[in-house]
Design a protein around this motif. Structure first.
Motif, PDB file in Angstrom:
ATOM      1  N   TYR A 181     -26.093   0.970 -13.171  1.00  0.00           N
ATOM      2  CA  TYR A 181     -26.400   2.355 -12.795  1.00  0.00           C
ATOM      3  C   TYR A 181     -25.117   3.107 -12.443  1.00  0.00           C
ATOM      4  O   TYR A 181     -24.119   2.500 -12.027  1.00  0.00           O
ATOM      5  CB  TYR A 181     -27.350   2.401 -11.600  1.00  0.00           C
ATOM      6  N   ASN A 182     -25.181   4.401 -12.566  1.00  0.00           N
ATOM      7  CA  ASN A 182     -24.069   5.248 -12.140  1.00  0.00           C
ATOM      8  C   ASN A 182     -24.278   5.628 -10.672  1.00  0.00           C
ATOM      9  O   ASN A 182     -25.325   6.161 -10.313  1.00  0.00           O
ATOM     10  CB  ASN A 182     -24.002   6.520 -12.985  1.00  0.00           C
ATOM     11  N   HIS A 201     -25.054   9.525  -1.334  1.00  0.00           N
ATOM     12  CA  HIS A 201     -24.983   8.725  -2.551  1.00  0.00           C
ATOM     13  C   HIS A 201     -25.775   9.392  -3.674  1.00  0.00           C
ATOM     14  O   HIS A 201     -26.896   9.844  -3.466  1.00  0.00           O
ATOM     15  CB  HIS A 201     -25.534   7.317  -2.306  1.00  0.00           C
ATOM     16  N   ARG A 202     -25.168   9.425  -4.859  1.00  0.00           N
ATOM     17  CA  ARG A 202     -25.819   9.991  -6.049  1.00  0.00           C
ATOM     18  C   ARG A 202     -26.052   8.863  -7.050  1.00  0.00           C
ATOM     19  O   ARG A 202     -25.132   8.173  -7.458  1.00  0.00           O
ATOM     20  CB  ARG A 202     -24.952  11.069  -6.669  1.00  0.00           C
ATOM     21  N   LEU A 203     -27.313   8.696  -7.466  1.00  0.00           N
ATOM     22  CA  LEU A 203     -27.706   7.611  -8.359  1.00  0.00           C
ATOM     23  C   LEU A 203     -28.299   8.179  -9.647  1.00  0.00           C
ATOM     24  O   LEU A 203     -29.185   9.030  -9.602  1.00  0.00           O
ATOM     25  CB  LEU A 203     -28.736   6.721  -7.667  1.00  0.00           C
ATOM     26  N   GLN A 204     -27.810   7.687 -10.779  1.00  0.00           N
ATOM     27  CA  GLN A 204     -28.353   8.090 -12.075  1.00  0.00           C
ATOM     28  C   GLN A 204     -28.632   6.857 -12.914  1.00  0.00           C
ATOM     29  O   GLN A 204     -27.981   5.829 -12.769  1.00  0.00           O
ATOM     30  CB  GLN A 204     -27.388   9.031 -12.798  1.00  0.00           C
ATOM     31  N   GLN A 213     -34.764  -2.989  -2.725  1.00  0.00           N
ATOM     32  CA  GLN A 213     -35.724  -3.780  -3.490  1.00  0.00           C
ATOM     33  C   GLN A 213     -35.242  -4.079  -4.906  1.00  0.00           C
ATOM     34  O   GLN A 213     -35.789  -4.943  -5.573  1.00  0.00           O
ATOM     35  CB  GLN A 213     -37.077  -3.050  -3.554  1.00  0.00           C
ATOM     36  N   GLY A 214     -34.267  -3.322  -5.354  1.00  0.00           N
ATOM     37  CA  GLY A 214     -33.718  -3.572  -6.679  1.00  0.00           C
ATOM     38  C   GLY A 214     -34.400  -2.764  -7.769  1.00  0.00           C
ATOM     39  O   GLY A 214     -35.455  -2.152  -7.553  1.00  0.00           O
ATOM     40  N   PRO A 215     -33.804  -2.725  -8.959  1.00  0.00           N
ATOM     41  CA  PRO A 215     -34.377  -1.985 -10.087  1.00  0.00           C
ATOM     42  C   PRO A 215     -35.805  -2.404 -10.388  1.00  0.00           C
ATOM     43  O   PRO A 215     -36.152  -3.579 -10.334  1.00  0.00           O
ATOM     44  CB  PRO A 215     -33.436  -2.355 -11.248  1.00  0.00           C
ATOM     45  N   GLY A 232     -35.445   4.589  -5.388  1.00  0.00           N
ATOM     46  CA  GLY A 232     -34.241   5.196  -5.946  1.00  0.00           C
ATOM     47  C   GLY A 232     -34.048   4.829  -7.409  1.00  0.00           C
ATOM     48  O   GLY A 232     -33.800   5.688  -8.260  1.00  0.00           O
ATOM     49  N   TYR A 233     -34.185   3.542  -7.723  1.00  0.00           N
ATOM     50  CA  TYR A 233     -34.014   3.083  -9.092  1.00  0.00           C
ATOM     51  C   TYR A 233     -35.141   3.570 -10.001  1.00  0.00           C
ATOM     52  O   TYR A 233     -34.909   3.920 -11.162  1.00  0.00           O
ATOM     53  CB  TYR A 233     -33.947   1.554  -9.128  1.00  0.00           C
ATOM     54  N   ILE A 234     -36.358   3.568  -9.479  1.00  0.00           N
ATOM     55  CA  ILE A 234     -37.504   4.020 -10.277  1.00  0.00           C
ATOM     56  C   ILE A 234     -37.314   5.471 -10.705  1.00  0.00           C
ATOM     57  O   ILE A 234     -37.545   5.833 -11.871  1.00  0.00           O
ATOM     58  CB  ILE A 234     -38.813   3.850  -9.476  1.00  0.00           C
ATOM     59  N   LEU A 235     -36.913   6.318  -9.772  1.00  0.00           N
ATOM     60  CA  LEU A 235     -36.683   7.724 -10.101  1.00  0.00           C
ATOM     61  C   LEU A 235     -35.541   7.878 -11.099  1.00  0.00           C
ATOM     62  O   LEU A 235     -35.630   8.653 -12.057  1.00  0.00           O
ATOM     63  CB  LEU A 235     -36.383   8.510  -8.825  1.00  0.00           C
ATOM     64  N   ALA A 236     -34.456   7.130 -10.886  1.00  0.00           N
ATOM     65  CA  ALA A 236     -33.308   7.212 -11.786  1.00  0.00           C
ATOM     66  C   ALA A 236     -33.692   6.770 -13.198  1.00  0.00           C
ATOM     67  O   ALA A 236     -33.271   7.373 -14.197  1.00  0.00           O
ATOM     68  CB  ALA A 236     -32.156   6.367 -11.258  1.00  0.00           C
ATOM     69  N   ASP A 237     -34.508   5.723 -13.304  1.00  0.00           N
ATOM     70  CA  ASP A 237     -34.936   5.229 -14.609  1.00  0.00           C
ATOM     71  C   ASP A 237     -35.812   6.236 -15.344  1.00  0.00           C
ATOM     72  O   ASP A 237     -35.939   6.170 -16.571  1.00  0.00           O
ATOM     73  CB  ASP A 237     -35.708   3.915 -14.450  1.00  0.00           C
ATOM     74  N   ASN A 238     -36.418   7.142 -14.587  1.00  0.00           N
ATOM     75  CA  ASN A 238     -37.272   8.161 -15.186  1.00  0.00           C
ATOM     76  C   ASN A 238     -36.547   9.494 -15.389  1.00  0.00           C
ATOM     77  O   ASN A 238     -37.181  10.521 -15.595  1.00  0.00           O
ATOM     78  CB  ASN A 238     -38.528   8.364 -14.342  1.00  0.00           C
ATOM     79  N   GLY A 239     -35.231   9.452 -15.316  1.00  0.00           N
ATOM     80  CA  GLY A 239     -34.438  10.615 -15.661  1.00  0.00           C
ATOM     81  C   GLY A 239     -34.127  11.578 -14.538  1.00  0.00           C
ATOM     82  O   GLY A 239     -33.565  12.656 -14.781  1.00  0.00           O
TER      83      GLY A 239
END
Length: 322
Positions: free
Chosen positions: A81-82, A99-102, A129-131, A136-143
């Motif tokens: 992730y970025n 923190h900014r997550l993409q 919890q991880g990807p 955070g990861y769930i939202l990032a994975d959805n753009g």
């Protein structure tokens, strides 16, 4: 794991906060609270890390012992992730990390989400919890362009333009200052950086696993419990007259919150009673969702194995609808 046991430990620690704050008022430092917080934080992180590894719940099943020792930025980058770290200064001089997550492969959809932790927590709570598991990861994975804030006094916000965190003056704040200074500074920064005029805000209470907070925050919470009111800090009648022009602190007027609000609550949350949530719901003018989660503890909203199914998927659908 029954996280409610950890909450009980924290509740015991909270009970000493009044004494710690009295020390500060008399000119003595209450750094002992930071020492306690640091110790409990290490214990909590260790317990969580052991469970996380033994259960094999991580990014695509690739969980290693190393993960428990990585920073939030190192974890994100490990899984592709970025992650950016932004420094934001508040009006009263506190320097906060945002923190900014993409996403790894997702195309940005043009929407911005700001995630805010509760008391004695940090931005870490949205990614632990991880990807595939953590919001955070769930939202990032959805753009989504995901930004995660940090309140003054936690491990990502221990600096000030003039004050040293070893000085008691640094810790003279409650969550009112977080609302008045920290959140506006961070949200304005996010809007400026993204060029957007609005964003989606997701917050988790104001009470869970420790990474730093002021003792006065706990005193303030205790005052609310004792008074049964949602009011400003009670300094005592004499100082209240100076600060507020009233012998007792005024209530916060939540009827002025006009943005749409989606609420999640439980019958097993030791730090957020159903009755209190009902009172808040009755005063907020624009509640668009009221979601009951049977048996959820306070920490389950972040760390339960089924938090994605029960909460995060609903949040994602609601944001997608708008």
């Amino acid at each position: 794991m029954d996280y409610s046991k950890l909450v009980i430990i924290f509740a015991v620690l909270y009970s000493v906060s009044g004494k710690e704050y009295e020390y500060q008022q008399s000119g003595r430092t209450f750094r002992s609270w930071s020492d306690i917080s640091s110790g409990v934080s290490s214990l909590a992180s260790f317990i969580w890390g052991v469970e996380y590894i033994l259960n094999g719940k991580g990014a695509d099943g690739d969980v290693t012992a190393q993960d428990a020792y990585l920073t939030i930025t190192e974890l994100a980058r490990k899984y592709g992730y970025n992650m950016e770290e932004h420094k934001v200064m508040t009006e009263d001089g506190y320097i906060l990390t945002v923190h900014r997550l993409q996403g790894r492969n997702a195309t940005l959809n043009g929407k911005v989400v700001f995630l805010m932790h509760g008391i004695i927590e940090s931005s870490d709570s949205w990614d632990l919890q991880g990807p595939g598991k953590a919001l955070g990861y769930i939202l990032a994975d959805n753009g989504y362009d995901v930004w995660m804030g940090n309140a003054r006094g936690n491990k990502h916000a221990m600096s000030h333009k003039e004050l040293d965190a070893k000085n008691s003056d640094f810790w003279e704040f409650t969550w009112e200052e977080i609302g008045l200074y920290d959140l506006p500074a961070m949200i304005d920064h996010v809007l400026n950086m993204t060029g957007k005029e609005r964003l989606y805000y997701v917050g988790h209470s104001q009470g869970h696993m420790p990474t730093g907070a002021s003792a006065a925050q706990f005193v303030h919470f205790g005052q609310l419990v004792n008074s049964g009111r949602f009011s400003r800090f009670d300094f005592g009648e004499d100082i209240n007259m100076v600060e507020y022009g009233l012998p007792s602190p005024p209530d916060y007027d939540v009827t002025k919150i006009t943005v749409p609000v989606e609420m999640f609550y439980s019958d097993n949350d030791m730090l957020s009673a159903e009755a209190d949530v009902d009172i808040l719901k009755g005063k907020l003018p624009y509640v668009i969702g009221y979601n009951f989660l049977e048996g959820f503890t306070h920490l389950d909203f972040l760390y339960a194995y089924n938090a994605k199914d029960k909460i995060y998927d609903k949040i994602l659908r609601r944001i997608n609808e708008n």
